[in-house]
Design a protein around this motif. Structure first.
Motif, PDB file in Angstrom:
ATOM      1  N   MET A   1      23.987  -0.931 -21.328  1.00 39.27           N
ATOM      2  CA  MET A   1      25.444  -0.848 -21.324  1.00 39.27           C
ATOM      3  C   MET A   1      25.950   0.183 -22.326  1.00 39.27           C
ATOM      4  O   MET A   1      27.111   0.584 -22.277  1.00 39.27           O
ATOM      5  N   LYS A   2      25.074   0.559 -23.266  1.00 38.11           N
ATOM      6  CA  LYS A   2      25.487   1.577 -24.249  1.00 38.11           C
ATOM      7  C   LYS A   2      24.928   2.946 -23.892  1.00 38.11           C
ATOM      8  O   LYS A   2      25.159   3.914 -24.605  1.00 38.11           O
ATOM      9  N   ASP A   3      24.193   3.011 -22.789  1.00 35.68           N
ATOM     10  CA  ASP A   3      23.537   4.257 -22.392  1.00 35.68           C
ATOM     11  C   ASP A   3      24.396   4.945 -21.324  1.00 35.68           C
ATOM     12  O   ASP A   3      24.477   4.496 -20.187  1.00 35.68           O
ATOM     13  N   GLU A   4      25.047   6.045 -21.727  1.00 37.31           N
ATOM     14  CA  GLU A   4      25.982   6.742 -20.830  1.00 37.31           C
ATOM     15  C   GLU A   4      25.351   7.091 -19.483  1.00 37.31           C
ATOM     16  O   GLU A   4      25.959   6.880 -18.426  1.00 37.31           O
ATOM     17  N   ASP A   5      24.123   7.632 -19.538  1.00 41.16           N
ATOM     18  CA  ASP A   5      23.475   8.063 -18.292  1.00 41.16           C
ATOM     19  C   ASP A   5      23.262   6.885 -17.358  1.00 41.16           C
ATOM     20  O   ASP A   5      23.537   6.968 -16.165  1.00 41.16           O
TER      21      ASP A   5
END
Ligand code: HEC
Length: 193
Positions: A93-97
């Motif tokens: 959920m914190k990983d933009e990709d």
């Protein structure tokens, strides 16, 4: 009669088979040697092929070959099991990709029932904190993998790649509190994050 015709007649007569049926006689015309050898060769090849030995296969046998192939495929394409580490999903959920991939998958596969913004249409609102099947991220994951077939929610575990499922789940979880306009009223039990 020419001499050539006489000669032909002579050799043909030489090859006439002794017997005669109702006055009909046969010539003895054997198949050419190259044909017989090819024929015998195909029979030998078939036997070798059947047991998949030495020169034709890798010697393991067809069934073992098939099972090896299936194992290799399964190893390369692990099926989502409905078991996943919640920490992994929370990290996603914190990983933009990952979220971006998840958003694309959501718009492609889920928006038809849950609306582009997740506000709910045929399927429930995914942006509120009310959940029919549980609001922990691992609950959401299990719902997406297994579906709710009798209610019309497909089982995505068999249709999407494992990482695609994880990405779309992370994206769904990220919709919490996004307050889409005109949402479908909450269904299920509110879950405090
Ligand atoms: C064909 C329509 C349809 C599609 C496409 C669809 N869903 Fe659903 N979904 C539903 C329905 C209907 C429900 C409600 C099931 C119930 O009432 O138990 C549901 C429920 C859910 C729930 C559980 C909601 C809750 O309150 O517990 C989640 C999460 C969910 N869907 C995610 C997804 C995701 C992610 C996708 C895309 C990969 C997707 N859905 C695609 C119809 C759909």
């Amino acid at each position: 009669m020419s001499t050539q015709d006489d000669k032909d007649k002579a050799t043909k007569q030489d090859r006439l088979i002794e017997h005669s049926y109702d006055g009909i006689q046969e010539y003895d015309n054997p198949m050419p040697r190259w044909w017989l050898l090819t024929f015998a060769g195909t029979i030998i090849f078939a036997v070798i092929y059947l047991f998949n030995v030495g020169p034709v296969g890798n010697g393991k046998g067809r069934i073992a070959d098939y099972e090896d192939d299936m194992k290799a495929f399964a190893a390369a394409h692990p099926a989502p099991t409905g078991e996943v580490s919640g920490d992994k999903l929370l990290a996603m959920m914190k990983d933009e990709d990952a979220l971006h991939e998840g958003e694309e998958a959501f718009q492609k596969f889920c928006a038809s029932c849950h609306r582009m913004d997740g506000g709910g249409l045929i399927g429930p609102n995914l942006a509120d904190n009310a959940w029919i099947h549980g609001g922990r991220i691992t609950d959401i994951y299990a719902t997406v993998v297994n579906g709710v077939l009798e209610k019309g929610m497909p089982a995505w575990g068999t249709m999407l790649k494992p990482e695609q499922v994880e990405q779309v789940v992370a994206y769904v979880a990220s919709l919490q509190g996004s307050n889409p306009a005109n949402p479908k009223p909450p269904q299920g039990t509110p879950v405090t994050p």
